[in-house]
Design a protein around this motif. Structure first.
Motif: not given
Length: 320
Positions: A27-36, A151-162, A23-25
């Motif tokens: 809010a800063e990047d409109e490219r992020i979407v969730a698919v479920v 580590e989960t939070a760090q991995a989500v941040k990294w994944a968004a940037e990778h 959610e924090a990511l």
């Protein structure tokens, strides 16, 4: 002797860290979407849906379509996080994961929820113990099994940037945070949870804190046990594995997954090829019997006692 172990008191659900970070990511990047796949609740994405109603796509119970839609979104410049039960995300849609995501090398983030045997009594159809083996051969997908909420939070941040496909393997089983000063998260690099020279325990995900606790128990018996958090299964830290083999002479692997083709398989492949040492693999030998998550962990040795026994077993092979 008594020792202060590298495990904090209290338990945390890593899914909370996952959604708060996403959610924090977003809010800063409109490219992020969730698919479920009709998995808003189990993915804990209710808050995301309320904040970003136009950026959550629910395809219904159609996992293959879900991955295909995500690939299309990535091709259009979005950063899709696909969240579903890991057994269905990796099993039912494996062809789409292979062709639409891995082969195409699209920027899709696959988030496997309730992995391993988290569904307990629902049995083999809902267990996700084959995912490491399936995804390790899809070499473009970075595969990460976080050990705790931090580590989960760090991995989500990294994944968004990778820029590239990622598989995050999350559990619904609460775990304690590791207490390691100055922690950093670097995909592809093992984290030293505990130093040791007699034997190395390499663990990932929900089993890391158990390995650390077992090492503390064994230290009271005079054994020096190195513990590595191998959060990244692909690409795996070959250097850390070979250093463990050369410096400690024996390795135990621990994973909430099949012992065939996952973390244990990778460690065995690497050591067999470059530095043969005894390797004892703890995990599930195949389809497991029905029982609660807690009972299954105990039954198959994913416990402090089970890890301690595996350490003694592998050391006995060294001394023969």
């Amino acid at each position: 002797m008594s020792h202060v172990g590298p495990v904090k008191a209290g338990l945390a659900d890593c899914r909370n860290a996952w959604v708060e970070t996403l959610e924090a990511l977003a809010a800063e990047d409109e490219r992020i979407v969730a698919v479920v796949n009709d998995s808003v609740g189990s993915s804990k994405l209710n808050g995301f849906q309320k904040k970003f109603p136009d950026r959550l796509i629910n395809v219904g119970i159609a996992e293959q379509l879900m991955v295909g839609v995500a690939a299309g979104l990535a091709n259009g410049g979005r950063i899709p996080f696909v969240s579903a039960a890991s057994c269905f995300l990796t099993g039912r849609s494996l062809e789409q994961v292979k062709a639409d995501v891995a082969y195409a090398n699209f920027n899709v983030k696959l988030v496997g929820q309730s992995s391993g045997v988290a569904y307990g009594e629902l049995g083999a159809t809902h267990h996700s113990i084959e995912d490491f083996a399936w995804l390790r051969v899809l070499t473009t997908i970075t595969t990460i099994a976080p050990a705790d909420a931090w580590e989960t939070a760090q991995a989500v941040k990294w994944a968004a940037e990778h820029d590239g496909p990622v598989y995050l393997r999350l559990s619904r089983m609460p775990v304690p945070d590791l207490d390691i000063p100055g922690r950093t998260f670097t995909p592809g690099k093992a984290e030293v949870v505990r130093k040791g020279s007699d034997v190395t325990v390499i663990a990932c995900g929900t089993t890391v804190h158990l390995a650390a606790e077992a090492a503390d128990k064994l230290s009271d018996k005079g054994l020096s046990v190195r513990v590595l958090n191998m959060a990244t299964i692909n690409p795996i830290d070959v250097d850390a594995i070979l250093a463990a083999a050369r410096e400690t002479g024996a390795i135990v692997t621990v994973e909430e997954a099949s012992v065939r083709g996952g973390l244990g398989g990778a460690v065995a492949e690497i050591t067999a090829g470059e530095c043969p040492v005894p390797v004892e693999r703890l995990g599930f030998p195949g389809f497991v019997v029905t029982g609660s998550t807690e009972w299954l962990f105990e039954e198959y040795g994913l416990s402090v006692a089970g890890i301690s026994a595996a350490v003694r077993k592998v050391l006995a092979r060294v001394t023969k």
